[in-house]
Design a protein around this motif. Sequence first.
Motif, mmCIF file in Angstrom:
data_model
loop_
_atom_site.group_PDB
_atom_site.id
_atom_site.type_symbol
_atom_site.label_atom_id
_atom_site.label_comp_id
_atom_site.label_asym_id
_atom_site.label_seq_id
_atom_site.Cartn_x
_atom_site.Cartn_y
_atom_site.Cartn_z
ATOM 1 N N GLN A 46 73.408 52.943 63.043
ATOM 2 C CA GLN A 46 73.096 54.263 63.598
ATOM 3 C C GLN A 46 73.217 55.304 62.494
ATOM 4 O O GLN A 46 74.188 56.065 62.457
ATOM 5 C CB GLN A 46 74.057 54.604 64.737
ATOM 6 C CG GLN A 46 74.173 53.532 65.781
ATOM 7 C CD GLN A 46 73.062 53.629 66.809
ATOM 8 O OE1 GLN A 46 72.280 54.555 66.800
ATOM 9 N NE2 GLN A 46 73.018 52.647 67.701
ATOM 10 N N LEU A 73 78.010 54.975 70.362
ATOM 11 C CA LEU A 73 78.841 55.558 69.310
ATOM 12 C C LEU A 73 80.272 55.807 69.779
ATOM 13 O O LEU A 73 81.229 55.552 69.061
ATOM 14 C CB LEU A 73 78.228 56.882 68.830
ATOM 15 C CG LEU A 73 77.153 56.733 67.753
ATOM 16 C CD1 LEU A 73 76.526 58.068 67.452
ATOM 17 C CD2 LEU A 73 77.739 56.099 66.507
ATOM 18 N N MET A 133 74.064 56.316 73.500
ATOM 19 C CA MET A 133 74.402 55.419 72.409
ATOM 20 C C MET A 133 75.837 54.931 72.551
ATOM 21 O O MET A 133 76.666 55.556 73.195
ATOM 22 C CB MET A 133 74.291 56.137 71.052
ATOM 23 C CG MET A 133 72.953 56.802 70.824
ATOM 24 S SD MET A 133 71.749 55.608 70.271
ATOM 25 C CE MET A 133 70.246 56.366 70.853
ATOM 26 N N LEU A 193 67.648 49.247 69.875
ATOM 27 C CA LEU A 193 68.956 49.846 69.589
ATOM 28 C C LEU A 193 70.007 49.324 70.531
ATOM 29 O O LEU A 193 69.783 49.164 71.718
ATOM 30 C CB LEU A 193 68.858 51.367 69.671
ATOM 31 C CG LEU A 193 67.878 51.966 68.677
ATOM 32 C CD1 LEU A 193 67.856 53.458 68.796
ATOM 33 C CD2 LEU A 193 68.221 51.540 67.259
#
Lengths: 292, 301, 417
Positions: free
Chosen positions: B100, A3, A1, A284
């Motif tokens: 997320q 992040l 991800m 995503l």
Amino acid sequence: MSLTAATPARAAGRTVAWRQPVALMLRYAVLILILLFALFPFIWTLAIALTDKTAGTSIYAFPQSLFPQRVTLHNFVDVFRSFALGKALWNSVVITALTVLGTLLISALAAYPLARFRFPGSALIFGAILATLVLPSETTFIVNTLTLKKLGLLGTYGGVVIPTIAGAFGIFLMRQAFVSVPVALLEAARLDGASELTILTRIMLPLTKPSLAALGIFTTVTTWNAYFWPMLVLSGAPDKAPMAVAVLKLKGQFNYDPFNIAAGAIIMMLPVLIVFLAAQRLFLRGMEGAVK
Amino acid sequence: MRVPWRTTLLSYTFLAPALILLGVFTFYPLLYGSYLGFTEYNGARFAQGLDPKWVGTANFEKLFADPLFMTALQNSLKYLLVVPALQLAALGVAVLVNKQLPGMAIFRAGFYVPVVTSISLAAVMWEWVFNREGTLNWLLRSLGLTSPEAQFGWLNSEVWAFWAVMLVTFWRGFGYYMVLYLAGLQNIPEELEEAAVLDGASAWQRFWKITVPLMRPTILLCTLLSTIAALRVLEEVLVLTNGGPLNSTYTALMYVFSKAFQGFDFDYGLASAAGLVVAAVALVLSFVNFKLFNRPEEEQT
Amino acid sequence: MKRALSILTLSLGMTALSSANAQTTVTFWTWYLSPKFDNYIKTTIAAFEKANPGIKVQWFDKQDSMVQDFIASVNLGNAPDVVNLNIDETQKAAQNGFLRAVSDFTPTATLNRTFYAQSLRNFTTGGKVYAYPWYGWINEGVLVYNPELLQKAGLSRAPRSSSEMLTYAKTIKDKTGAYGWVPALKDPNTASFLGFFYAEGLPIYGADGRAVFNSPRHAALLNQYVTLFRGGYIPEDAVRREAFQLATELYAQNRVAMIVGGPQALTRIKDTNPGLYAKTVVTGAPVGPANVQTGGSMALVIPRASKNPEAAAKLAAFFTNNANQLAFAKVVPVVPTTLGAQSAAQFKVTSQDPIAKATGLVGASGRFINPGYKAPGNSDDLYKNFNDNIEAALLGRKSAQQALNDAAAYWNANMKK
């Protein structure tokens, strides 16, 4: 991800941190309300499908019918067996897989020049393709069955699949996705001497994975649920008929049984939902990391 | 600007498979269908193996003299009201679940369930909601908004049936467009949004100043699809009200459908003519859509 | 090249082989019978093939898309040979020239010996019979009622006439809150209210074939139902949904006290509410002043486009003969359309099981099968207009007389001869 990449920005955003919990709760509250709105029919159907019909509860007795007292899988077994759904399930998988692959391939190929080049006739072709979205298509099935007969494709999987894979929706969707890819990326690749096919497969397609996934899902759903067209093409070959056609028989005149209908509906829906959950990953952000 | 011949050749090579298939299975039948709009071609001619007979604009004259078709056309235009509501909701929901955060996968899948629910099944459920004794009236009663005496079945009301059917269209559609918007949102560089957060822009400002402008290609696609779908709405009407009460939910496509598919009495000529009228309206609306959402600078080489 | 040649010789050989056997393949389409009745259909086909060694039967069951598939197959040149249609669709297909007349294959005398005269009339248009009548049903065949609801309303017996049905509907609703019954006011794709006129002995068509259902007596009858509807004594969904579907659904929930109809309603109730099924009482249904009943039936037709009409007619005659119709009535409570069924032993039952009793009551009454009106030319448009007018009257938008006047005017202007 992604992040990790986003952490500095998120940290900087703490100036408004006091608003976060409230905003978060609001977000979840709204989402849960919408979820209830979206899901209640499914839940009711699932409950009916799982109900032991011999217990004698009415499906309309609310709210008891939402909480079956005696749960059973018998309805599913019953439907599966009496309608020989195993073969139909396989047919559905084959037809859907072929259609999805064909649609993705043809749409991506056609959309690329339409999104990236100006060439003689490009506007005309794009306009014509768009026009097919709005033109009356109620009578196309007649002409198409005749064409399939001439091609010898009537009663085959190919006959169901081939006429549906080139569609305005797919081409348009992929064109819109390609249009939004920054030009600079392509120029760089071209300077490196990459061919157009390489640019399409190595840059464009990875960058537009979300749109490809969306197109794949839509095609899956429409193909999976379509019954009129396959029924027509396969009317002489019922052993090749997909689930949507087989399940329709559940509603026959003498076959009134809400429990079995519910079970049939769930059997129909589950595969598509599973595909959706699996493909969701592709929506995503930052999975492939090619943007940076 | 001169176009290199290699570009042209390449473009047509890429387009070839799509163009051939579209030509055979879409353009050809569509042209034939449009031609049928100017012919007499009904069950009796068909059974005798006769070809369609050219009758000029006779079908169109018949259409515009038929009060049922005029009602149907009006209802279909009124149905377009669902488009802005549907698109705003779908975009909003897409923004909400495009984070997320825990549980978002469940929400995304949940919102997609109506899209994969077969319409005949959905009809059973929604009938139960709109019924006189149904859940909607129960909800309104619990909130003190109606009394048992004032209750009515929503699908039987000349005033409300139309909106009830539209709600079902909304229910079936928002998950569909949410997926398209989710895909589109991935194309907005994250850095932009983060920069805006640093500048102290509120979520509301970010939505209107960043998300909406950058999503133009997707918004164009979605409004276009949704406009055409609204104009051609059929399934919900067929299963929920069959056009009633008193034709208040009878749509243009319902007219086309009933003329083309009413068994042995079918009239392909009249059905195709009606289809052409709907297509003409759809073309005009699509043009307006393009003017509104397609910016010239996006048409780069 | 060599391979292509060998394939060619092989296929030529195959053709020669099959023509030596003189096999005829007959394609047979049924409507909504699979998979529930696979067993019956397959057994009957096997018996037919055994009796006719030269003929092979290829069976398909069609559902929703029956008529579309039929039209498409005619277009493609591979039309089925025997098709299962109902009265309305047979009339429409015959009016548009899709069917062969049955008298081309079977002598009229044989038809008259085999089937009820009315059943043959149901499938007659332009003076010719276009179908082999198959299984049927009676709309007012039986009265099914929930004794507890009737008792609660203070009613000690079942209603005996159609006018008594109307007063019962009021009493039951006022005393119990449940509806009396669901009359077929405007079933989709038909003009069901015409059946009420027929039952009342009122004419639909005049001698010249024009629609005459707008006399003051017709209007008075419609008005009775309008009053009942507007008073809330008939479920409001009755204008939107097929009465039979709605009635069975509401009956199973104790919200309707009576169903007028064939035993097929009972099979559904048995599925959805077995407890109520056990309590349900079955008796003869009340009839109107004309002392007639209405009903419908299925038939087997031979398409004009069939390539094996002779063999097809054999199959159709076989499926619709007395023995095979009686056998079908043993599998499911249908009403045979054959004369022989009148004296069949299987309908003389004394069982107390509701389905068995109902089957016994209606099984031998195939002579009553009559929709009560003949489908007019251009029937879809005419039916829609008729139903729109009935709805306008029920919802108070037009007076009953005005509604019937408007419908009759539309019919007379748009009826295709």
